[in-house]
Write a protein that holds these residues in place. Structure first.
Motif, short mmCIF file in Angstrom:
data_model
loop_
_atom_site.label_atom_id
_atom_site.label_comp_id
_atom_site.label_asym_id
_atom_site.label_seq_id
_atom_site.Cartn_x
_atom_site.Cartn_y
_atom_site.Cartn_z
N GLU A 1 5.57 4.63 5.29
CA GLU A 1 4.79 5.68 5.94
C GLU A 1 3.84 6.36 4.96
OE1 GLU A 1 7.37 8.44 7.90
OE2 GLU A 1 7.85 7.04 9.51
N ASN A 2 4.30 6.62 3.75
CA ASN A 2 3.42 7.23 2.73
C ASN A 2 2.26 6.30 2.38
OD1 ASN A 2 4.91 9.56 2.58
ND2 ASN A 2 6.10 8.89 0.81
N TYR A 3 2.56 5.02 2.23
CA TYR A 3 1.50 4.04 1.96
C TYR A 3 0.50 4.02 3.09
CZ TYR A 3 -0.83 -0.42 2.35
OH TYR A 3 -1.77 -1.40 2.56
N THR A 4 0.98 4.00 4.33
CA THR A 4 0.09 3.94 5.49
C THR A 4 -0.81 5.16 5.56
OG1 THR A 4 1.73 2.63 6.69
CG2 THR A 4 0.02 3.68 8.00
N LYS A 5 -0.26 6.35 5.30
CA LYS A 5 -1.08 7.57 5.29
C LYS A 5 -2.15 7.49 4.21
CE LYS A 5 2.48 10.61 7.14
NZ LYS A 5 3.44 11.68 6.82
N GLU A 6 -1.77 7.07 3.03
CA GLU A 6 -2.72 6.96 1.92
C GLU A 6 -3.79 5.93 2.23
OE1 GLU A 6 -4.51 7.59 -1.80
OE2 GLU A 6 -2.96 8.76 -0.76
N TRP A 7 -3.39 4.77 2.77
CA TRP A 7 -4.34 3.71 3.09
C TRP A 7 -5.33 4.18 4.15
CZ3 TRP A 7 -5.59 0.80 7.40
CH2 TRP A 7 -6.38 -0.32 7.16
N ARG A 8 -4.84 4.86 5.18
CA ARG A 8 -5.73 5.35 6.23
C ARG A 8 -6.71 6.39 5.70
NH1 ARG A 8 -1.49 5.83 11.26
NH2 ARG A 8 -1.45 3.60 11.70
N ALA A 9 -6.23 7.31 4.86
CA ALA A 9 -7.10 8.34 4.30
C ALA A 9 -8.19 7.71 3.44
CB ALA A 9 -6.29 9.34 3.48
N ARG A 10 -7.80 6.78 2.59
CA ARG A 10 -8.79 6.11 1.74
C ARG A 10 -9.75 5.26 2.57
NH1 ARG A 10 -6.39 3.99 -3.96
NH2 ARG A 10 -5.24 5.85 -4.55
N ASN A 11 -9.24 4.62 3.60
CA ASN A 11 -10.09 3.80 4.45
C ASN A 11 -11.11 4.66 5.18
OD1 ASN A 11 -10.81 1.26 5.22
ND2 ASN A 11 -9.23 1.03 6.77
N PHE A 12 -10.69 5.83 5.68
CA PHE A 12 -11.61 6.74 6.34
C PHE A 12 -12.68 7.21 5.36
CE2 PHE A 12 -12.96 10.95 7.78
CZ PHE A 12 -13.45 10.61 9.03
N LEU B 1 -16.81 0.72 -5.87
CA LEU B 1 -15.62 1.01 -6.66
C LEU B 1 -14.45 1.43 -5.77
CD1 LEU B 1 -17.21 2.94 -9.66
CD2 LEU B 1 -16.22 0.65 -9.70
N LEU B 2 -14.73 2.27 -4.78
CA LEU B 2 -13.68 2.71 -3.87
C LEU B 2 -13.13 1.54 -3.06
CD1 LEU B 2 -12.16 5.21 -2.91
CD2 LEU B 2 -13.92 5.52 -1.17
N ARG B 3 -14.00 0.63 -2.68
CA ARG B 3 -13.58 -0.56 -1.94
C ARG B 3 -12.62 -1.40 -2.79
NH1 ARG B 3 -18.40 -4.45 -0.55
NH2 ARG B 3 -18.22 -4.76 -2.78
N GLN B 4 -12.95 -1.57 -4.06
CA GLN B 4 -12.06 -2.32 -4.95
C GLN B 4 -10.74 -1.59 -5.18
OE1 GLN B 4 -14.20 -3.31 -8.54
NE2 GLN B 4 -14.83 -5.28 -7.68
N GLN B 5 -10.79 -0.27 -5.30
CA GLN B 5 -9.56 0.50 -5.47
C GLN B 5 -8.67 0.39 -4.24
OE1 GLN B 5 -10.91 4.45 -6.34
NE2 GLN B 5 -11.56 3.92 -8.42
N LEU B 6 -9.26 0.40 -3.06
CA LEU B 6 -8.48 0.25 -1.82
C LEU B 6 -7.84 -1.13 -1.75
CD1 LEU B 6 -7.62 1.60 0.84
CD2 LEU B 6 -9.67 0.62 1.88
N ASP B 7 -8.60 -2.16 -2.11
CA ASP B 7 -8.03 -3.51 -2.14
C ASP B 7 -6.88 -3.60 -3.14
OD1 ASP B 7 -9.86 -4.32 -0.24
OD2 ASP B 7 -11.15 -5.41 -1.66
N SER B 8 -7.03 -2.95 -4.29
CA SER B 8 -5.96 -2.97 -5.30
C SER B 8 -4.72 -2.23 -4.81
CB SER B 8 -6.44 -2.33 -6.60
OG SER B 8 -7.43 -3.12 -7.18
N LEU B 9 -4.93 -1.08 -4.16
CA LEU B 9 -3.80 -0.34 -3.59
C LEU B 9 -3.03 -1.22 -2.60
CD1 LEU B 9 -2.36 2.50 -2.99
CD2 LEU B 9 -3.91 2.57 -1.03
N HIS B 10 -3.75 -1.88 -1.72
CA HIS B 10 -3.16 -2.74 -0.71
C HIS B 10 -2.39 -3.90 -1.36
CE1 HIS B 10 -2.84 -4.18 3.36
NE2 HIS B 10 -3.44 -5.31 3.08
N GLN B 11 -3.02 -4.58 -2.30
CA GLN B 11 -2.40 -5.71 -2.98
C GLN B 11 -1.15 -5.27 -3.75
OE1 GLN B 11 -2.83 -8.98 -3.10
NE2 GLN B 11 -1.51 -9.41 -4.84
N ASN B 12 -1.27 -4.18 -4.50
CA ASN B 12 -0.15 -3.72 -5.33
C ASN B 12 1.04 -3.26 -4.48
OD1 ASN B 12 -1.59 -4.31 -7.63
ND2 ASN B 12 -2.33 -2.23 -7.89
#
Length: 185
Positions: free
Chosen positions: A147-158, A87-98
């Motif tokens: 920058e906010n997106y990048t921080k969020e993406w990195r945190a979720r990816n970690f 589920l988290l993987r799909q949410q991360l993909d959705s965040l990236h796409q959106n």
């Protein structure tokens, strides 16, 4: 036949290291995720996972709590970690796409507005200069957003990597338990 030309398979090997203990305990088929053609606006190539989360009741997907809030119960159920990982993987993909869909939509609209605001007698050099100024302004304007997106993406990816390690640990622990049980009987 059409699917094989449009979707590019990405194979995940079962055994990634020379001394991978999971190879000794479990032999499974190679899994294959598919990568679709890039989206026309976001330019992101969506991944079609070979192991998507199974269909869940709607109330489970909208539950306000995560498994990490209930550690003692969640650690006893390795399947829950696997489900949360998917589920988290799909949410991360959705965040990236959106994010890129929104960013590129706004970018194209602003760029087209700059180009249409130029007089029809504008030379190619003037168009280049107008676009150069637009690009500079766009990067400065979007810097905080990106920058906010990048921080969020990195945190979720970690978080996803940590959860993935936990899932693999539970799988290995289960395999070892099964081997030890079958060896003692």
């Amino acid at each position: 036949m059409l699917i094989t030309k449009v979707l590019a398979p990405v194979r995940r090997r079962t055994c990634t290291a020379v001394l991978d203990l999971s190879c000794c305990f479990h032999a499974s088929a190679v899994q294959c995720d598919l990568i679709a053609p890039p989206d026309s606006i976001s330019h992101i190539r969506p991944i079609i996972y070979d192991d998507p989360p199974s269909q869940l009741p709607v109330h489970y997907l909208r539950h306000p709590y995560s498994l990490s809030e209930f550690r003692s119960e969640a650690e006893n159920k390795p399947g829950d970690h696997d489900l949360q990982y998917r589920l988290l993987r799909q949410q991360l993909d959705s965040l990236h796409q959106n994010f890129w869909m929104d960013s590129n939509t706004r970018f194209y609209a602003a760029r087209d507005a700059v180009l249409t605001s130029l007089p029809s007698t504008t030379t190619a050099r003037d168009k280049e200069e107008a676009l150069s100024n637009f690009y500079r302004q766009w990067v400065m304007q979007e810097n905080h957003w990106t920058e906010n997106y990048t921080k969020e993406w990195r945190a979720r990816n970690f978080e996803l990597i940590a959860l993935s390690a936990r899932v693999e640990y539970h799988k290995l622990k289960g395999r070892l338990t099964d081997v030890l049980k079958s060896g003692t009987t």
